[in-house]
Design a protein around this motif. Sequence first.
Motif, PDB file in Angstrom:
ATOM      1  N   PRO A   1       0.642  -1.291  -0.155  1.00 33.86           N
ATOM      2  CA  PRO A   1      -0.028  -0.058  -0.161  1.00 33.86           C
ATOM      3  C   PRO A   1       0.941   1.144   0.056  1.00 33.86           C
ATOM      4  O   PRO A   1       1.878   1.445   0.656  1.00 33.86           O
ATOM      5  CB  PRO A   1      -0.856  -0.112   1.397  1.00 33.86           C
ATOM      6  N   ASP A   2       0.349   2.304  -0.757  1.00 32.92           N
ATOM      7  CA  ASP A   2       0.987   3.539  -0.836  1.00 32.92           C
ATOM      8  C   ASP A   2       0.263   4.393   0.255  1.00 32.92           C
ATOM      9  O   ASP A   2      -0.844   4.751   0.459  1.00 32.92           O
ATOM     10  CB  ASP A   2       0.795   4.204  -1.943  1.00 32.92           C
ATOM     11  N   GLU A   3       1.096   4.754   1.358  1.00 29.45           N
ATOM     12  CA  GLU A   3       0.547   5.337   2.521  1.00 29.45           C
ATOM     13  C   GLU A   3       1.062   6.719   2.768  1.00 29.45           C
ATOM     14  O   GLU A   3       0.936   7.746   3.785  1.00 29.45           O
ATOM     15  CB  GLU A   3       1.009   4.788   3.875  1.00 29.45           C
ATOM     16  N   LYS A   4       1.530   7.162   1.608  1.00 28.45           N
ATOM     17  CA  LYS A   4       2.021   8.478   1.487  1.00 28.45           C
ATOM     18  C   LYS A   4       0.933   9.757   1.441  1.00 28.45           C
ATOM     19  O   LYS A   4      -0.268   9.374   0.816  1.00 28.45           O
ATOM     20  CB  LYS A   4       2.898   9.099   0.060  1.00 28.45           C
ATOM     21  N   ASP A   5       1.160  10.857   2.080  1.00 25.35           N
ATOM     22  CA  ASP A   5       0.212  12.043   2.128  1.00 25.35           C
ATOM     23  C   ASP A   5       0.450  12.910   0.890  1.00 25.35           C
ATOM     24  O   ASP A   5       1.303  13.619   0.849  1.00 25.35           O
ATOM     25  CB  ASP A   5       0.175  12.644   3.341  1.00 25.35           C
ATOM     26  N   TRP A   6      -0.154  12.651  -0.088  1.00 21.64           N
ATOM     27  CA  TRP A   6       0.055  13.528  -1.403  1.00 21.64           C
ATOM     28  C   TRP A   6      -0.621  14.787  -1.357  1.00 21.64           C
ATOM     29  O   TRP A   6      -0.310  15.366  -2.586  1.00 21.64           O
ATOM     30  CB  TRP A   6      -0.499  12.594  -2.529  1.00 21.64           C
ATOM     31  N   THR A   7      -0.999  15.358  -0.443  1.00 20.38           N
ATOM     32  CA  THR A   7      -1.356  16.551  -0.491  1.00 20.38           C
ATOM     33  C   THR A   7      -0.545  17.738  -0.644  1.00 20.38           C
ATOM     34  O   THR A   7      -0.478  18.931  -1.091  1.00 20.38           O
ATOM     35  CB  THR A   7      -2.140  17.043   0.857  1.00 20.38           C
ATOM     36  N   TRP A   8       0.963  17.108  -0.247  1.00 15.27           N
ATOM     37  CA  TRP A   8       1.873  18.122  -0.631  1.00 15.27           C
ATOM     38  C   TRP A   8       2.223  18.589  -2.157  1.00 15.27           C
ATOM     39  O   TRP A   8       2.748  19.708  -2.383  1.00 15.27           O
ATOM     40  CB  TRP A   8       3.346  17.322  -0.066  1.00 15.27           C
ATOM     41  N   VAL A   9       1.466  18.081  -3.156  1.00 19.65           N
ATOM     42  CA  VAL A   9       1.681  18.396  -4.342  1.00 19.65           C
ATOM     43  C   VAL A   9       0.685  19.686  -4.689  1.00 19.65           C
ATOM     44  O   VAL A   9       0.909  20.458  -5.531  1.00 19.65           O
ATOM     45  CB  VAL A   9       0.891  17.537  -5.482  1.00 19.65           C
ATOM     46  N   LEU A  10      -0.106  20.218  -3.499  1.00 20.80           N
ATOM     47  CA  LEU A  10      -0.578  21.557  -3.660  1.00 20.80           C
ATOM     48  C   LEU A  10       0.321  22.604  -3.603  1.00 20.80           C
ATOM     49  O   LEU A  10       0.055  23.781  -3.514  1.00 20.80           O
ATOM     50  CB  LEU A  10      -1.722  21.392  -2.572  1.00 20.80           C
ATOM     51  N   SER A  11       1.562  22.383  -2.815  1.00 18.78           N
ATOM     52  CA  SER A  11       2.454  23.475  -2.499  1.00 18.78           C
ATOM     53  C   SER A  11       3.481  23.553  -3.294  1.00 18.78           C
ATOM     54  O   SER A  11       4.435  24.602  -3.558  1.00 18.78           O
ATOM     55  CB  SER A  11       2.716  23.263  -1.051  1.00 18.78           C
ATOM     56  N   ARG A  12       3.902  22.415  -3.997  1.00 11.99           N
ATOM     57  CA  ARG A  12       5.316  22.374  -4.909  1.00 11.99           C
ATOM     58  C   ARG A  12       4.778  21.402  -6.144  1.00 11.99           C
ATOM     59  O   ARG A  12       4.357  20.460  -6.043  1.00 11.99           O
ATOM     60  CB  ARG A  12       6.393  22.072  -4.084  1.00 11.99           C
ATOM     61  N   PRO A  13       5.696  21.776  -7.201  1.00 18.56           N
ATOM     62  CA  PRO A  13       5.598  20.778  -8.321  1.00 18.56           C
ATOM     63  C   PRO A  13       5.991  19.268  -7.902  1.00 18.56           C
ATOM     64  O   PRO A  13       6.796  19.114  -7.250  1.00 18.56           O
ATOM     65  CB  PRO A  13       6.460  21.159  -9.199  1.00 18.56           C
ATOM     66  N   CYS A  14       5.456  18.371  -8.755  1.00 20.85           N
ATOM     67  CA  CYS A  14       5.676  17.088  -8.361  1.00 20.85           C
ATOM     68  C   CYS A  14       7.043  16.574  -9.099  1.00 20.85           C
ATOM     69  O   CYS A  14       7.152  16.875 -10.185  1.00 20.85           O
ATOM     70  CB  CYS A  14       4.608  16.154  -8.941  1.00 20.85           C
ATOM     71  N   PRO A  15       7.978  16.110  -8.487  1.00 21.01           N
ATOM     72  CA  PRO A  15       9.396  16.007  -9.121  1.00 21.01           C
ATOM     73  C   PRO A  15       9.157  14.766 -10.124  1.00 21.01           C
ATOM     74  O   PRO A  15      10.098  14.544 -10.901  1.00 21.01           O
ATOM     75  CB  PRO A  15      10.316  15.624  -7.968  1.00 21.01           C
TER      76      PRO A  15
END
Length: 172
Positions: A5-19
């Motif tokens: 399972p992917d348990e990352k909190d992906w909300t960080w993409v709201l503040s910076r571009p996805c690398p």
Amino acid sequence: MPIVPDEKDWTWVLSRPCPECSFNASSATPATVPGSIESMIPRWLAVLRRPDASQRPDDDTWSPAEYACHVRDVFTLFAQRLNLMLAEDGARFADWDQDRTAIEKDYANADPSEVGPELAAEGHEAAESFAQVPEEDWGRKGLRSNGSEFTVLTLSQYFLHDVVHHLHDVNG
């Protein structure tokens, strides 16, 4: 074999571009989402026509068909969330266990020729939902059960990243 399972909190993409996929959420709005979705549907359909669409590249990575099942369900889920946020002040929605959904819906055995039309239909529906949002509603709020707060604007950005990122994952 189940995927870890992917348990990352992906909300960080709201503040910076996805690398990884280079998506910059600040460039998306509810008004731009419909065109973005419509431009990606043919690319998803092309991915699903590949002879290896049902094959996992390794034991830890979904096949392109599994990713497409996920995106189909993302289209459905986010259209529902958007409509809830537009209908209810301070809407609340449950966090989604995408990994449980993948098992329950048997993504691993999905037929790409069936997933394609489903993905397209749900994508068109999601595009239509976002197309109906007036700019004065972009600030309406919703709260996910894990505490993440969204506005209609940030929900559109978070949602669109998911679709773009997974298209990148399958080299679409």
